[in-house]
Write a protein that holds these residues in place. Structure first.
Motif, short mmCIF file in Angstrom:
data_model
loop_
_atom_site.label_atom_id
_atom_site.label_comp_id
_atom_site.label_asym_id
_atom_site.label_seq_id
_atom_site.Cartn_x
_atom_site.Cartn_y
_atom_site.Cartn_z
N SER A 1 0.82 -1.04 -0.19
CA SER A 1 0.27 -0.39 -0.06
C SER A 1 0.82 1.25 -0.17
O SER A 1 2.16 1.54 0.17
N PHE A 2 0.74 2.17 -0.14
CA PHE A 2 0.75 3.42 -0.24
C PHE A 2 1.76 3.23 1.29
O PHE A 2 3.01 4.15 1.22
N SER A 3 1.35 3.08 2.14
CA SER A 3 1.18 4.31 3.27
C SER A 3 2.84 2.92 4.11
O SER A 3 3.02 3.04 4.98
N ASN A 4 3.15 1.41 3.23
CA ASN A 4 4.25 0.62 3.35
C ASN A 4 4.77 0.27 2.60
O ASN A 4 5.85 -0.36 2.93
N LEU A 5 4.65 1.24 0.91
CA LEU A 5 5.59 0.73 0.38
C LEU A 5 7.55 1.00 0.65
O LEU A 5 8.24 0.08 0.21
N HIS A 6 7.79 1.92 1.89
CA HIS A 6 9.00 2.32 1.86
C HIS A 6 9.70 1.07 3.01
O HIS A 6 11.47 1.04 2.87
N ASN A 7 8.28 -0.15 3.50
CA ASN A 7 9.32 -1.46 4.10
C ASN A 7 9.99 -2.16 2.79
O ASN A 7 10.54 -3.61 3.43
N HIS A 8 9.72 -1.74 2.01
CA HIS A 8 9.96 -3.30 0.48
C HIS A 8 10.71 -3.07 -0.37
O HIS A 8 10.79 -4.19 -1.29
N GLY A 9 11.41 -1.72 0.43
CA GLY A 9 12.88 -1.53 -0.80
C GLY A 9 12.16 -1.20 -2.70
O GLY A 9 11.31 -0.85 -2.46
N GLU A 10 12.35 -2.19 -3.24
CA GLU A 10 11.81 -1.89 -5.14
C GLU A 10 10.82 -2.98 -5.18
O GLU A 10 10.46 -3.38 -6.38
N LEU A 11 10.17 -3.72 -4.58
CA LEU A 11 9.42 -4.55 -4.69
C LEU A 11 8.68 -3.75 -5.56
O LEU A 11 7.78 -4.34 -6.40
N PHE A 12 7.39 -2.40 -4.88
CA PHE A 12 6.08 -1.63 -5.27
C PHE A 12 6.75 -1.52 -6.69
O PHE A 12 5.81 -1.57 -8.00
N ALA A 13 7.75 -0.91 -6.97
CA ALA A 13 8.51 -0.57 -8.87
C ALA A 13 8.57 -1.30 -9.76
O ALA A 13 8.57 -1.70 -10.79
N ASN A 14 8.98 -2.80 -8.93
CA ASN A 14 9.15 -4.31 -9.63
C ASN A 14 8.21 -4.93 -9.66
O ASN A 14 8.15 -5.10 -10.64
N LEU A 15 6.73 -4.54 -8.92
CA LEU A 15 5.39 -5.24 -9.24
C LEU A 15 5.01 -4.22 -10.53
O LEU A 15 4.93 -5.01 -11.72
N PHE A 16 4.96 -3.28 -10.78
CA PHE A 16 4.93 -2.15 -12.21
C PHE A 16 5.98 -2.34 -13.35
O PHE A 16 5.21 -2.33 -14.24
#
Length: 197
Positions: free
Chosen positions: A7-22
């Motif tokens: 989520s926008f509130s936890n993405l900072h905890n997961h490194g590149e995972l959010f960007a890699n999903l996109f």
């Protein structure tokens, strides 16, 4: 294999995972399927990627995204947009998805969420694809329940009856089979109530 709800509130905890999903979404929908979708910096996105949504990534525990999807509440509102299925029905999307995609009016209900952008990364080995599908179905159910959903709606491939049952999903058609971008698709409702015990 791991599953992470972002989520926008936890993405900072997961490194590149959010960007890699996109990035994996871009590979799946723009490169592989040749869909005309927005993209920037090697990532696919659309108007429904807002703080109201959640994204689930099935990954190898490092940087490799094996599959994923997006969940959006049917109560979402951002400018003229609500959620994809409802906006298609209301003609907001300009006809890229037929307006008659549902048998009834699209729901606006805090207990109903929409599941979209479902994909398995093209580079995911065939030997583990079934495991990825099972992980995605389990994460879909778990995350949606945690968000308060009793039902999910999705626009999915018309072959859904072949694999939803295998993944333990209780689903029914809520719209006709339609040809979109050269593929047969259909809206389905996934009942989460049996999974709440």
């Amino acid at each position: 294999m791991q599953t992470t709800t972002l989520s926008f509130s936890n993405l900072h905890n997961h490194g590149e995972l959010f960007a890699n999903l996109f990035r994996a979404r871009r590979q799946s929908f723009i490169v592989q399927k040749n869909w005309d979708l927005p993209q920037a910096d090697g990532m696919e996105f659309d108007q429904y990627d807002t703080p109201a949504s959640r994204w689930v990534a099935v990954h190898d525990g490092a940087d490799q995204v094996l599959g994923g999807f997006r969940l959006t509440p049917t109560t979402a509102q951002c400018g003229v947009y609500s959620y994809m299925i409802r906006d298609a029905q209301r003609g907001v999307l300009g006809g890229t998805i037929p307006q008659d995609l549902l048998y009834e009016e699209a729901p606006v209900d805090p207990q109903v969420w929409e599941c979209t952008r479902v994909f398995v990364n093209h580079s995911t080995p065939m030997a583990i694809r079934r495991k990825v599908h099972m992980a995605m179905a389990g994460a879909m159910t778990k995350t949606a329940r945690e968000l308060g959903a009793t039902r999910l709606i999705a626009l999915t491939g018309a072959t859904w009856p072949r694999w939803y049952g295998r993944c333990g999903l209780d689903a029914e058609a809520i719209g006709r089979v339609m040809l979109i971008e050269g593929e047969e698709n259909q809206c389905v409702s996934i009942n989460l109530v049996p999974k709440m015990h």
